[in-house]
Design an enzyme around this catalytic site. Structure first.
Site, PDB file in Angstrom:
ATOM      1  N   TRP A   6      -5.496  68.006  18.538  1.00  0.00           N
ATOM      2  CA  TRP A   6      -4.649  67.587  17.770  1.00  0.00           C
ATOM      3  C   TRP A   6      -3.100  67.779  16.706  1.00  0.00           C
ATOM      4  O   TRP A   6      -2.502  67.652  15.518  1.00  0.00           O
ATOM      5  CB  TRP A   6      -4.757  66.140  16.586  1.00  0.00           C
ATOM      6  CG  TRP A   6      -5.538  65.709  17.036  1.00  0.00           C
ATOM      7  CD1 TRP A   6      -7.007  65.321  16.632  1.00  0.00           C
ATOM      8  CD2 TRP A   6      -5.629  64.363  17.579  1.00  0.00           C
ATOM      9  NE1 TRP A   6      -7.422  64.561  17.245  1.00  0.00           N
ATOM     10  CE2 TRP A   6      -6.906  63.616  17.384  1.00  0.00           C
ATOM     11  CE3 TRP A   6      -4.605  63.766  18.060  1.00  0.00           C
ATOM     12  CZ2 TRP A   6      -6.740  62.297  18.609  1.00  0.00           C
ATOM     13  CZ3 TRP A   6      -4.818  62.521  18.683  1.00  0.00           C
ATOM     14  CH2 TRP A   6      -5.976  62.209  19.079  1.00  0.00           C
ATOM     15  N   PRO A  50     -12.215  71.183  16.391  1.00  0.00           N
ATOM     16  CA  PRO A  50     -12.140  69.536  17.322  1.00  0.00           C
ATOM     17  C   PRO A  50     -13.068  69.074  16.001  1.00  0.00           C
ATOM     18  O   PRO A  50     -13.676  67.976  16.099  1.00  0.00           O
ATOM     19  CB  PRO A  50     -12.740  70.180  19.047  1.00  0.00           C
ATOM     20  CG  PRO A  50     -12.007  71.004  18.783  1.00  0.00           C
ATOM     21  CD  PRO A  50     -11.318  72.138  17.488  1.00  0.00           C
ATOM     22  N   GLN A  86       2.240  39.670  13.862  1.00  0.00           N
ATOM     23  CA  GLN A  86       2.402  38.162  14.249  1.00  0.00           C
ATOM     24  C   GLN A  86       3.382  37.406  14.083  1.00  0.00           C
ATOM     25  O   GLN A  86       3.421  35.871  14.357  1.00  0.00           O
ATOM     26  CB  GLN A  86       1.591  38.295  12.642  1.00  0.00           C
ATOM     27  CG  GLN A  86       1.145  36.573  12.529  1.00  0.00           C
ATOM     28  CD  GLN A  86      -0.671  36.631  13.179  1.00  0.00           C
ATOM     29  OE1 GLN A  86      -1.146  37.722  13.210  1.00  0.00           O
ATOM     30  NE2 GLN A  86      -0.534  35.405  13.000  1.00  0.00           N
ATOM     31  N   GLY A 129       2.799  35.526  20.375  1.00  0.00           N
ATOM     32  CA  GLY A 129       2.070  36.788  21.883  1.00  0.00           C
ATOM     33  C   GLY A 129       3.134  37.097  21.912  1.00  0.00           C
ATOM     34  O   GLY A 129       2.747  38.714  22.947  1.00  0.00           O
ATOM     35  N   GLU A 136      -1.743  64.101   8.426  1.00  0.00           N
ATOM     36  CA  GLU A 136      -1.259  64.700   6.573  1.00  0.00           C
ATOM     37  C   GLU A 136      -2.202  64.037   5.896  1.00  0.00           C
ATOM     38  O   GLU A 136      -1.740  64.485   4.372  1.00  0.00           O
ATOM     39  CB  GLU A 136      -0.299  63.995   6.221  1.00  0.00           C
ATOM     40  CG  GLU A 136       1.218  64.672   7.893  1.00  0.00           C
ATOM     41  CD  GLU A 136       1.147  66.070   7.657  1.00  0.00           C
ATOM     42  OE1 GLU A 136       0.367  66.639   6.547  1.00  0.00           O
ATOM     43  OE2 GLU A 136       1.817  66.500   8.881  1.00  0.00           O
ATOM     44  N   GLU A 165       2.234  69.336  -0.517  1.00  0.00           N
ATOM     45  CA  GLU A 165       3.038  68.202  -1.177  1.00  0.00           C
ATOM     46  C   GLU A 165       3.679  67.906  -0.200  1.00  0.00           C
ATOM     47  O   GLU A 165       4.826  66.204  -0.529  1.00  0.00           O
ATOM     48  CB  GLU A 165       3.538  69.199  -2.680  1.00  0.00           C
ATOM     49  CG  GLU A 165       2.568  69.356  -3.849  1.00  0.00           C
ATOM     50  CD  GLU A 165       3.201  69.714  -4.663  1.00  0.00           C
ATOM     51  OE1 GLU A 165       2.613  69.720  -6.240  1.00  0.00           O
ATOM     52  OE2 GLU A 165       4.093  70.236  -4.439  1.00  0.00           O
ATOM     53  N   ALA A 194      -6.144  61.404   5.782  1.00  0.00           N
ATOM     54  CA  ALA A 194      -6.718  59.850   5.857  1.00  0.00           C
ATOM     55  C   ALA A 194      -6.360  59.225   4.350  1.00  0.00           C
ATOM     56  O   ALA A 194      -6.401  60.085   3.602  1.00  0.00           O
ATOM     57  CB  ALA A 194      -7.707  59.921   6.801  1.00  0.00           C
TER      58      ALA A 194
END
Length: 547
Positions: free
Chosen positions: A311, A282, A501, A505, A528, A405, A530
């Site tokens: 997580w 955490p 997009q 909508g 993995e 890796e 950021a």
């Protein structure tokens, strides 16, 4: 007739030279007394990360130039490949000259990085100038979309009959078993059904890289990338099921004792043993040196784990946990960390964590729902004596680093799959939906989006495959893997956003798959490692060494 393949090779070299100029500029700012200073790297973070993005862009161009050359050698290079090459080089060279996007509002611009002279030299290169003026043009994009409307895609063969067969096999499986059901699973917030997991196991998903002697396929990271890409093209969670097995298989295969390999690898390869990776805490995030969860040896040689992790993906259904914990509290930092192979009972809907000493609470998330995330609490959780990976304490961090890796290459491949999913949905909607009496795809701003979605996917894909090939040769590729993950995640998010997009909508409505893909794509820039961590790894890794 212009030989764009030859020009691409020359332009890629010019881009690499520009990246080298960026490396030299960054090194000058963060080196003190001949060594890279952690304090200066943090102080000059934008410069270091900007260089990392420039280097990544240059590497993507080099990989794509090689793709075009191999496509030609294989007799597969046609107009669609030429258009992809021209548009991709035209766009990414322009980004190097004007500013490489590091995020939606951060750009690595030559002026800010002290690279105006280097940028001028890059722009003056005849091959670069040819792509800048004649590459990413409206006419080329429109012509490419003409091919895309007919269902064509740029060459994706790997010049290997086995690998091409793997792609075909998994694409068929995904079309039949994953894609038609993914959105319903997402909306219901349920795990991928056990029946489908068993079918994936029969296809070899969980043992792609495990040695044949332990029941795996014995293939390499390039094959693993193909499997991950195709599964993720149906749903990221399908692609991610193999990630935990990949991590556990590599941890045990490279570091385990003979007994540990025999005990765990066959079951992992067969899919009868599902692993989960238990590393993050955490309050530590990416700072693994600060891990506080303890592993305490008992009088009988067994272990008890005390602490909290967060997580943790797919934790309830897992049968074994690879737990990074501190077994020596007298040794600070990485040195006191060990890796445990902690067996657990598989949870059920009624009782997610039935083991004594282990509790979990689900983290509700926007996307990536088919895996489910948990906070885990360990309260004297029992681990057998033989659970210490490799039978040696203090090796946990080193063992984990060896898997990064492969894990990052696989994450890059998952990103490519998600990006293709977004493109598939956008193309379908743009050809089915009509506005003002014509298909959406006939509007230039829509067709431009589709063209660039495909082009960027090819660039990111080839960078990913290049990293996988390095890994398969036994070469160190932490930088290449980081680059692949960095670019792949950005392209996946961009494509997912563009897909929404194109849908307008409807893309924001839960009933449309575009909304799911957007949520799923967002996690790729975080887990993995950021994007900021990737850029840090790439920048620091390359500073002080010639490209």
């Amino acid at each position: 007739m212009t030989d764009w393949i030859q020009l691409a090779a020359i332009a890629a070299q010019a881009a690499e030279a520009f990246a080298e100029a960026a490396r030299i500029a960054a090194a000058a700012k963060v080196t003190a007394d001949g060594k890279v200073s952690a304090r200066l790297v943090e102080q000059e973070q934008r410069l270091v990360h900007g260089f990392a993005w420039i280097g990544t862009t240059a590497s993507a161009l080099s990989a794509t130039a090689q793709w075009a050359a191999k496509s030609k050698d294989g007799g597969r290079y046609g107009r669609i490949e030429e258009l992809t090459l021209c548009i991709g080089f035209g766009e990414y060279l322009q980004q190097l000259l004007g500013g490489v996007p590091m995020s939606q509002n951060e750009f690595a611009r030559p002026q800010e990085l002290g690279l105006l002279d280097a940028a001028a030299k890059l722009a003056a290169d005849p091959a670069v100038a040819a792509f800048v003026s004649g590459g990413n043009t409206p006419a080329n994009r429109l012509e490419l979309v003409g091919f895309l409307r007919e269902g064509a895609v740029p060459d994706e063969s790997l010049d290997d009959e086995t690998l091409d067969m793997v792609r075909s096999q998994f694409r068929s499986f995904v079309a039949d078993r994953i894609a038609p059901n993914a959105h319903a699973w997402h909306l219901a917030d349920v795990l991928i059904p056990d029946e489908v997991v068993r079918e994936m196991a029969e296809l070899g998903v969980f043992g792609v890289c495990i040695e044949e002697g332990f029941g795996g396929l014995g293939l390499g990271k390039l094959a693993m990338s193909l499997v991950s890409e195709e599964l993720s093209r149906g749903w990221i969670c399908a692609g991610s099921l193999g990630t935990r097995s990949e991590i556990a298989g590599e941890l045990i295969g490279q570091n385990g004792t003979d007994a540990q390999k025999a005990a765990w690898l066959p079951g992992i390869a067969a899919g009868t043993i599902l692993p989960t990776a238990v590393f993050t805490e955490p309050d530590t995030g990416s700072d693994l040196a600060s891990v506080r969860t303890r592993g305490e040896r008992q009088a009988d040689g067994s272990w008890k784990i005390i602490g909290s992790k967060t997580w943790i993906t797919h934790a309830s259904r897992a049968d074994v946990m690879t737990v990074l914990c501190r077994t020596n509290t007298d040794v600070p930092g990485y040195g006191g960390l060990s890796m445990m192979l902690a067996a657990k009972k598989r949870g059920t809907t009624e009782d997610a964590f039935p083991d004594e000493g282990l509790a979990g609470s689900e983290i509700e998330v926007l996307g990536y729902r088919g895996m489910k995330e948990y906070v885990l609490s360990f309260d004297d959780f029992h681990v057998a004596e033989e659970g210490l990976l490799g039978g040696a304490e203090g090796q946990g961090f080193k063992q984990l680093m060896q898997t990064f890796e492969g894990a990052r290459i696989q994450t890059a491949a998952r990103a490519i799959g998600v990006g293709w999913n977004a493109y598939d949905l956008a193309l379908r909607y743009a050809t089915e939906r009509k506005q003002f009496g014509k298909q959406l795809i006939e509007f230039p701003r829509v067709s431009d989006k589709l063209a660039l979605m495909v082009v960027e996917l090819v660039l990111a894909r080839e960078l990913t495959y290049s990293a996988a090939r390095h890994k398969d040769k036994g070469e160190r590729c932490d930088i290449e893997a980081g680059m692949a993950k960095l670019l792949g995640a950005r392209v996946a998010w961009s494509n997912a956003d563009l897909n929404v997009q194109v849908h307008g909508g409807n893309g924001y409505a839960l009933e449309y798959e575009a909304s799911r893909v957007l949520c799923d794509a967002r996690i790729l820039n975080i887990f993995e490692g950021a994007a900021e961590i990737q850029a840090q790894v790439i920048g620091r890794g390359l500073i002080g060494s010639a490209r």
